[in-house]
Design an enzyme around this catalytic site. Structure first.
Site, PDB file in Angstrom:
ATOM      1  N   SER A 143       0.839  -1.072   0.037  1.00 44.65           N
ATOM      2  CA  SER A 143      -0.039  -0.029  -0.062  1.00 44.65           C
ATOM      3  C   SER A 143       0.828   1.270  -0.025  1.00 44.65           C
ATOM      4  O   SER A 143       2.123   1.063   0.330  1.00 44.65           O
ATOM      5  CB  SER A 143      -0.927   0.070   1.315  1.00 44.65           C
ATOM      6  OG  SER A 143      -1.566   1.341   1.399  1.00 44.65           O
ATOM      7  N   TYR A 156      -1.687  -1.366  10.455  1.00 45.62           N
ATOM      8  CA  TYR A 156      -1.502  -1.638   8.936  1.00 45.62           C
ATOM      9  C   TYR A 156      -0.380  -1.137   8.559  1.00 45.62           C
ATOM     10  O   TYR A 156       0.201  -1.527   7.612  1.00 45.62           O
ATOM     11  CB  TYR A 156      -2.733  -0.802   8.646  1.00 45.62           C
ATOM     12  CG  TYR A 156      -3.253  -0.795   6.999  1.00 45.62           C
ATOM     13  CD1 TYR A 156      -3.914  -2.069   6.623  1.00 45.62           C
ATOM     14  CD2 TYR A 156      -2.592   0.175   6.183  1.00 45.62           C
ATOM     15  CE1 TYR A 156      -4.327  -2.141   5.236  1.00 45.62           C
ATOM     16  CE2 TYR A 156      -3.143  -0.152   4.708  1.00 45.62           C
ATOM     17  CZ  TYR A 156      -3.734  -1.193   4.296  1.00 45.62           C
ATOM     18  OH  TYR A 156      -4.229  -1.399   3.152  1.00 45.62           O
TER      19      TYR A 156
HETATM   20  N1  LIG Z   1      -8.494  -0.543  -1.273  1.00 45.08           N
HETATM   21  C1  LIG Z   1      -7.637   0.407  -1.165  1.00 45.08           C
HETATM   22  O1  LIG Z   1      -7.775   1.457  -1.069  1.00 45.08           O
HETATM   23  C2  LIG Z   1      -6.145  -0.064  -0.750  1.00 45.08           C
HETATM   24  C3  LIG Z   1      -5.153   0.470  -0.797  1.00 45.08           C
HETATM   25  C4  LIG Z   1      -3.806   0.088  -0.596  1.00 45.08           C
HETATM   26  C5  LIG Z   1      -3.699  -1.376  -0.401  1.00 45.08           C
HETATM   27  N2  LIG Z   1      -4.815  -2.049  -0.500  1.00 45.08           N
HETATM   28  C6  LIG Z   1      -4.767  -3.628   0.024  1.00 45.08           C
HETATM   29  O2  LIG Z   1      -5.022  -4.216  -1.158  1.00 45.08           O
HETATM   30  C7  LIG Z   1      -5.428  -5.505  -0.715  1.00 45.08           C
HETATM   31  C8  LIG Z   1      -6.727  -5.875  -1.356  1.00 45.08           C
HETATM   32  O3  LIG Z   1      -7.764  -5.286  -0.434  1.00 45.08           O
HETATM   33  P1  LIG Z   1      -9.012  -4.697  -1.389  1.00 45.08           P
HETATM   34  O4  LIG Z   1      -9.069  -3.180  -1.188  1.00 45.08           O
HETATM   35  O5  LIG Z   1      -9.247  -5.239  -2.528  1.00 45.08           O
HETATM   36  O6  LIG Z   1     -10.269  -4.915  -0.224  1.00 45.08           O
HETATM   37  P2  LIG Z   1     -11.589  -6.093  -0.209  1.00 45.08           P
HETATM   38  O7  LIG Z   1     -11.809  -5.997   1.103  1.00 45.08           O
HETATM   39  O8  LIG Z   1     -12.321  -5.523  -1.380  1.00 45.08           O
HETATM   40  O9  LIG Z   1     -10.590  -7.434  -0.582  1.00 45.08           O
HETATM   41  C9  LIG Z   1      -9.763  -8.273   0.514  1.00 45.08           C
HETATM   42  C10 LIG Z   1     -10.074  -9.551   0.050  1.00 45.08           C
HETATM   43  O10 LIG Z   1      -9.270 -10.233   1.487  1.00 45.08           O
HETATM   44  C11 LIG Z   1      -9.868 -11.440   1.816  1.00 45.08           C
HETATM   45  N3  LIG Z   1      -9.548 -11.476   2.977  1.00 45.08           N
HETATM   46  C12 LIG Z   1      -9.862 -11.001   4.075  1.00 45.08           C
HETATM   47  N4  LIG Z   1      -9.088 -11.666   5.165  1.00 45.08           N
HETATM   48  C13 LIG Z   1      -8.735 -13.041   4.837  1.00 45.08           C
HETATM   49  C14 LIG Z   1      -8.192 -14.074   5.089  1.00 45.08           C
HETATM   50  N5  LIG Z   1      -7.952 -14.095   6.692  1.00 45.08           N
HETATM   51  N6  LIG Z   1      -7.861 -15.317   4.359  1.00 45.08           N
HETATM   52  C15 LIG Z   1      -8.210 -14.908   3.077  1.00 45.08           C
HETATM   53  N7  LIG Z   1      -8.770 -13.994   2.506  1.00 45.08           N
HETATM   54  C16 LIG Z   1      -9.099 -12.822   3.424  1.00 45.08           C
HETATM   55  C17 LIG Z   1     -11.419 -10.604   1.711  1.00 45.08           C
HETATM   56  O11 LIG Z   1     -12.427 -11.921   1.710  1.00 45.08           O
HETATM   57  C18 LIG Z   1     -11.473 -10.107   0.423  1.00 45.08           C
HETATM   58  O12 LIG Z   1     -11.991 -10.826  -0.735  1.00 45.08           O
HETATM   59  C19 LIG Z   1      -5.185  -5.580   0.749  1.00 45.08           C
HETATM   60  O13 LIG Z   1      -4.165  -6.173   1.043  1.00 45.08           O
HETATM   61  C20 LIG Z   1      -5.329  -4.180   1.231  1.00 45.08           C
HETATM   62  O14 LIG Z   1      -4.559  -3.906   2.332  1.00 45.08           O
HETATM   63  C21 LIG Z   1      -5.964  -1.715  -0.532  1.00 45.08           C
END
Ligand SMILES: NC(=O)c1ccc[n+]([C@@H]2O[C@H](COP(=O)([O-])OP(=O)(O)OC[C@H]3O[C@@H](n4cnc5c(N)ncnc54)[C@H](O)[C@@H]3O)[C@@H](O)[C@H]2O)c1
Length: 283
Positions: A143, A156
């Site tokens: 991130s 985080y």
């Molecule tokens: N959305 C943003 O603004 C953003 C920004 C920077 C980084 N990220 C990172 O992107 C990645 C994906 O997140 P996202 O934004 O798509 O959110 P999201 O919540 O849409 O997707 C996250 C996915 O991870 C799965 N998950 C959660 N806990 C789990 C576990 N214990 N075992 C297996 N699967 C699990 C969830 O079911 C979901 O499908 C994360 O690592 C997040 O930190 C997101």
């Protein structure tokens, strides 16, 4: 790694958000997709959607905090499709609140999902990907919170800086050993996903992703939710990611403001020793 056609791609947290966008995009390239996710309903919907689009897909109910389930995910991928060429360690969650307000359970949950699971994934899949010797790649989702700090999200930040450090270490080891496995670390700012509803996958007794009673956490939670709602589309991010992997980039930035944020932090470390002001972080 350039060619994804008929290659096997394993994506954790691939049932929604960024992971699902990568599954769709790699599926368009002809990859066989294996999704490991803890959310049963989303997993089922992703399989239906990808199958309808003509993608060969395997869903494996996986809690990435359990090392044994990571091994089972790798085994299931190999059993269905043979050699594994691409691993996206992507599952992630967040909490909000002052570091000392957040419970041990909240700290453990974020550290286990966001960092330990990425370490498990790399350690389990790397030997399997090296053993076949063909071009392969590991993409770890960090991130911009792994590039620059801020308030109310200490677990985080700790994990995302950890994922950046881990990925840099792996990249250098790959160079030193002339490995067939490339490494990239994805560092997005806000993306329109379900991340601000992380508590849907939380252990039952944790009481929400915003620490109960935390005023700063509550304000920050609103800021984060609004930022995510205004974020870039996951499909656009997936396009950037694929191009960056083909360009063999280690660090993948996805937002136009990101280089400046990193530059400001680096300059502050080198010149003043005091972090630059964090803009509008819910304070
Ligand atoms: N959305 C943003 O603004 C953003 C920004 C920077 C980084 N990220 C990172 O992107 C990645 C994906 O997140 P996202 O934004 O798509 O959110 P999201 O919540 O849409 O997707 C996250 C996915 O991870 C799965 N998950 C959660 N806990 C789990 C576990 N214990 N075992 C297996 N699967 C699990 C969830 O079911 C979901 O499908 C994360 O690592 C997040 O930190 C997101």
């Amino acid at each position: 790694m350039q060619d994804f056609n008929d290659k096997t791609a394993v994506i954790t947290g691939g049932a929604s958000g960024i992971g699902l966008a990568m599954a769709r995009r790699l599926g368009q390239e002809g990859a066989n997709i294996v999704i490991g996710d803890v959310e049963v309903g989303a997993l089922g919907r992703a399989v239906v959607e990808l199958t309808d689009a003509g993608v060969a897909v395997e869903a494996v109910l996986t809690d990435v905090t359990d090392r044994g389930q990571i091994v089972a995910l790798a085994d299931a991928a190999q059993e269905r499709f043979g050699d594994i060429h691409f691993l996206h360690n992507n599952a992630g969650v967040t909490t909000a609140g002052l570091a000392e307000e957040q419970s041990d359970a909240q700290w453990d949950w974020v550290l286990e999902v966001n960092l330990l699971a990425v370490i498990y994934g790399c350690r389990e899949f790397l030997p399997r990907m090296k053993s076949h010797g063909k071009p392969a790649h590991i993409l770890n989702t960090a991130s911009m919170a792994g590039m620059s700090g801020g308030p109310f999200m200490a677990p985080y930040f700790a994990t995302k800086f950890g994922v950046v450090g881990l990925s840099e270490g792996l990249w250098h080891e790959g160079q030193a050993t002339k490995s067939n496995v490339g490494v990239s670390v994805l560092c997005p700012a806000f993306v329109r996903t379900g991340i601000a509803r992380s508590d849907r996958n939380q252990p039952a007794d944790m009481g929400g992703w915003v620490t109960p009673g935390s005023q700063g956490g509550a304000r920050f939670g609103e800021f984060l939710s609004a930022g995510v709602d205004d974020g870039i589309e996951p499909a656009d991010l997936a396009e950037t990611v694929l191009a960056a992997i083909r360009e063999q980039k280690l660090w993948i930035l996805t937002h136009p403001q990101s280089p400046e944020v990193i530059e400001r932090r680096a300059n502050a470390i080198a010149e003043t020793g005091v972090p630059p002001e964090v803009r509008s972080m819910g304070r």
